[in-house]
Scaffold this active site. Structure first.
Site: not given
Length: 104
Positions: A29, A32
């Site tokens: 991600c 993230c």
């Protein structure tokens, strides 16, 4: 203060006491990866107020499912084991400080 990494097995214990900011994330991600250094910088600033715990949603699907995590990063604030607030997506450090302090 170090950031903890929780698993399905340890999660309930990791959020049981005090204020805990949980970062639901995954290795693939992009946002993230962007928020990770922000959390590292935030940890010493909120020491004594809250802990930070990271949960990899790919490795801990039971916990992610239990809390309805559909998008990541999702940051969830728990107080003594109870979910009190939730925010989805990348957040700048100032927003995270305010997020923690309004629930402290």
């Amino acid at each position: 203060m170090a950031i903890k990494h929780a698993s399905d097995a340890s999660f309930k214990e990791d959020i049981a006491e005090g204020l805990v900011l949980v970062d639901f994330w995954a290795t693939w991600c992009g946002p993230c990866k962007m928020i990770a250094p922000v959390l590292e910088e935030l940890a010493p600033e909120i020491e004594g107020k809250a802990e930070i715990v990271k949960v990899d949603v790919d490795q801990n699907q039971q916990t992610a499912s239990e809390y309805g995590i559909m998008s990541i990063p999702t940051l969830v604030l728990f107080k003594d084991g109870e979910l009190v607030d939730k925010v989805v997506g990348y957040q700048p450090k100032e927003a995270l400080v305010a997020f923690v302090e309004k629930n402290a």
